[in-house]
Design a protein around this motif. Structure first.
Motif, mmCIF file in Angstrom:
data_model
loop_
_atom_site.group_PDB
_atom_site.id
_atom_site.type_symbol
_atom_site.label_atom_id
_atom_site.label_comp_id
_atom_site.label_asym_id
_atom_site.label_seq_id
_atom_site.Cartn_x
_atom_site.Cartn_y
_atom_site.Cartn_z
ATOM 1 N N MET A 150 0.834 -1.197 0.000
ATOM 2 C CA MET A 150 0.000 0.000 0.000
ATOM 3 C C MET A 150 0.870 1.249 0.000
ATOM 4 O O MET A 150 2.034 1.232 0.420
ATOM 5 N N GLU A 151 0.250 2.312 -0.498
ATOM 6 C CA GLU A 151 0.838 3.639 -0.469
ATOM 7 C C GLU A 151 -0.163 4.550 0.211
ATOM 8 O O GLU A 151 -1.368 4.444 -0.005
ATOM 9 N N THR A 152 0.331 5.442 1.063
ATOM 10 C CA THR A 152 -0.566 6.359 1.772
ATOM 11 C C THR A 152 -0.248 7.797 1.411
ATOM 12 O O THR A 152 0.891 8.133 1.053
ATOM 13 N N GLY A 153 -1.272 8.637 1.486
ATOM 14 C CA GLY A 153 -1.117 10.050 1.188
ATOM 15 C C GLY A 153 -2.050 10.877 2.044
ATOM 16 O O GLY A 153 -2.789 10.341 2.879
ATOM 17 N N ARG A 170 -10.099 5.448 2.187
ATOM 18 C CA ARG A 170 -9.756 6.496 3.153
ATOM 19 C C ARG A 170 -9.101 5.931 4.410
ATOM 20 O O ARG A 170 -8.347 6.617 5.092
ATOM 21 N N LEU A 171 -9.425 4.673 4.730
ATOM 22 C CA LEU A 171 -8.906 4.062 5.951
ATOM 23 C C LEU A 171 -8.664 2.578 5.697
ATOM 24 O O LEU A 171 -9.482 1.910 5.061
ATOM 25 N N VAL A 172 -7.548 2.067 6.214
ATOM 26 C CA VAL A 172 -7.211 0.647 6.113
ATOM 27 C C VAL A 172 -7.265 0.040 7.506
ATOM 28 O O VAL A 172 -6.661 0.573 8.449
ATOM 29 N N MET A 290 -0.802 1.238 17.557
ATOM 30 C CA MET A 290 -1.998 0.615 16.998
ATOM 31 C C MET A 290 -2.497 1.336 15.757
ATOM 32 O O MET A 290 -3.482 0.922 15.148
ATOM 33 N N VAL A 291 -1.795 2.410 15.371
ATOM 34 C CA VAL A 291 -2.183 3.151 14.165
ATOM 35 C C VAL A 291 -0.940 3.569 13.403
ATOM 36 O O VAL A 291 0.155 3.699 13.963
ATOM 37 N N GLY A 292 -1.120 3.753 12.098
ATOM 38 C CA GLY A 292 -0.115 4.336 11.232
ATOM 39 C C GLY A 292 -0.825 5.285 10.291
ATOM 40 O O GLY A 292 -2.009 5.596 10.473
ATOM 41 N N ALA A 293 -0.145 5.753 9.275
ATOM 42 C CA ALA A 293 -0.782 6.640 8.303
ATOM 43 C C ALA A 293 -1.958 5.926 7.638
ATOM 44 O O ALA A 293 -1.788 4.880 7.011
ATOM 45 N N ARG A 294 -3.161 6.455 7.862
ATOM 46 C CA ARG A 294 -4.385 5.912 7.256
ATOM 47 C C ARG A 294 -4.641 4.450 7.637
ATOM 48 O O ARG A 294 -5.390 3.758 6.961
ATOM 49 N N THR A 295 -4.059 3.985 8.750
ATOM 50 C CA THR A 295 -4.109 2.571 9.089
ATOM 51 C C THR A 295 -4.421 2.381 10.561
ATOM 52 O O THR A 295 -3.835 3.046 11.427
ATOM 53 N N GLY A 338 -10.445 8.528 8.516
ATOM 54 C CA GLY A 338 -9.081 8.019 8.399
ATOM 55 C C GLY A 338 -8.010 9.041 8.706
ATOM 56 O O GLY A 338 -6.820 8.767 8.521
ATOM 57 N N SER A 339 -8.403 10.203 9.206
ATOM 58 C CA SER A 339 -7.430 11.257 9.491
ATOM 59 C C SER A 339 -6.623 10.930 10.738
ATOM 60 O O SER A 339 -6.988 10.086 11.552
#
Length: 412
Positions: A150-153, A170-172, A290-295, A338-339
């Protein structure tokens, strides 16, 4: 950017990778609340389901969550009410083995008359969730597909699947287990340790009625637990040093029965293996975030804890309930679910609870898996107080059954 033929024109609100109990439940509940969902399921639709002999202790709060997902009626007749939890210190003691038993009477009355929990066969739970998923509008269920990267932006994430398709979302939600590929792609590391123990797991027929009580005997080499099942059967978990459980699992069934009854018939009554059996290593693993970019990480992707009290899947269901609440509240005030702001709230809500549960189970294992003359009196005092002080016993019962006011809305 020009889209390729394999790139979706649709942006989903939520992409879920992993279609076990946690991922499928999340998909159903998110779709029911109007979010557009894609569920990435590695299982091929034509594959024969793998044999799964596990039985889950689904506590009261988690059962409410499954009720909201519309699966509890389909499980009717396949579950066993969990009416109580008993723990006994089986080390050597001068005045008998101390223990504690708490049950339905230690919980506030449930308007639906639910007990402390339900014992649910893993295969039956997955089948009921799959059926509910198939009839839920708003879920794009991609079976036989693997997550490749995956790629996030700033506005979302792009997932690549094994068939070459690229999915915009928007969210994974990473629900893909202990060896999560999504967690690795998000750059989130883990910490933990190997207990150098393994668990022998099997279903047994009991000669004595179990009464719906989950019982756990702590021995110096590790706990021995029997979890109630229908028809006076039980799912047992026998903790041993690494290699010993594997050796037991390699024995003929007649020899296993003889070993079980020689060691534990006094505790559980005569028993007999009923079906397949296996052994697996015991490992604690916690994601550092427990979270990352959009994840967002859920279930075993976020936390794999000691299964002493059967809380592993229930922690995953708490993750599901919390993410559903966070997504709904973000949408209500016009925020992107997903912010970073939304995901930060999810992490604050869930990380402390998951870490505390892991540390508590780890501490219980270390305190009871020995025959220390120093620790035995302290263990006995703790169990005696828990048994004889009603407010303490009631607090333990509420914690174990996920029946508390601070939990996600679908569990209250």
């Amino acid at each position: 950017m020009t889209k390729t033929a394999l790139q979706s024109d649709h942006t989903y609100d939520l992409a879920i990778v992993g279609a076990g109990p946690v991922g499928t439940t999340l998909a159903i509940l998110a779709a029911n609340r109007g979010f557009s969902v894609i569920l990435i399921d590695a299982r091929h639709p034509d594959a024969v389901p793998r044999q799964d002999t596990r039985t889950f202790a689904i506590v009261r709060g988690s059962w409410r969550l499954l009720g909201a997902a519309g699966v509890t009626e389909a499980l009717g007749g396949l579950t066993e009410p969990l009416n109580g939890l008993e723990a006994i210190d089986g080390g050597t003691h001068w005045f008998g083995a101390p223990g504690v038993l708490f049950g339905n009477e230690d919980l506030p009355d449930d308007p639906d008359g639910q007990p402390l929990g339900q014992m649910v066969p893993a295969a039956a739970l997955q089948a009921a969730l799959d059926e509910a998923c198939g009839r839920t509008d708003g879920i794009d269920w991609r079976r036989g597909q693997l997550f490749e990267g995956m790629e996030t932006g700033p506005a979302g994430a792009t997932l690549t699947l094994s068939d070459g398709r690229r999915i915009e979302t928007r969210l994974v939600a990473a629900c893909d287990g202990m060896k999560s590929s999504v967690r690795a792609a998000a750059g989130i590391t883990t910490e933990g340790h190997d207990y150098n123990q393994s668990v022998f797991a099997a279903n047994v027929k009991l000669a004595r009625p179990h009464g719906g009580i989950a019982r756990q005997l702590f021995t110096p080499e590790g706990p021995f637990a029997t979890l109630p099942m229908p028809d006076n059967r039980a799912n047992l978990a026998w903790y041993m040093k690494r290699g010993a459980a594997e050796a037991i699992a390699a024995m003929p069934v007649e020899d296993i029965n003889a070993e079980l009854n020689a060691r534990f018939a006094e505790f559980a009554g005569p028993m007999e293996i009923d079906g397949p059996y296996s052994a697996y290593p015991l490992i604690m693993q916690l994601a550092t975030r427990m979270v990352g970019a959009r994840t967002a990480l859920l279930g075993d992707a976020a936390h794999r804890i000691n299964p002493l009290a059967g809380q592993g899947l229930n922690l995953g269901f708490k993750d599901v309930g919390a993410l559903i609440d966070v997504m709904g509240e973000a949408r209500d005030v016009g925020l992107d679910p997903g912010s970073d702001v939304s995901l930060e709230r999810y992490e604050k809500w869930r990380r402390f609870d998951a870490t505390a549960a892991a540390m508590f189970m780890d501490g219980i294992d270390r305190a009871f898996t020995n025959d220390s003359n120093f620790l035995k009196p302290l263990r006995g005092l703790a169990l005696t107080l828990a048994q004889r002080v009603p407010p303490l016993r009631q607090a333990l019962a509420r914690q174990a059954s996920a029946d508390q006011n601070h939990l996600p809305s679908l569990m209250r």
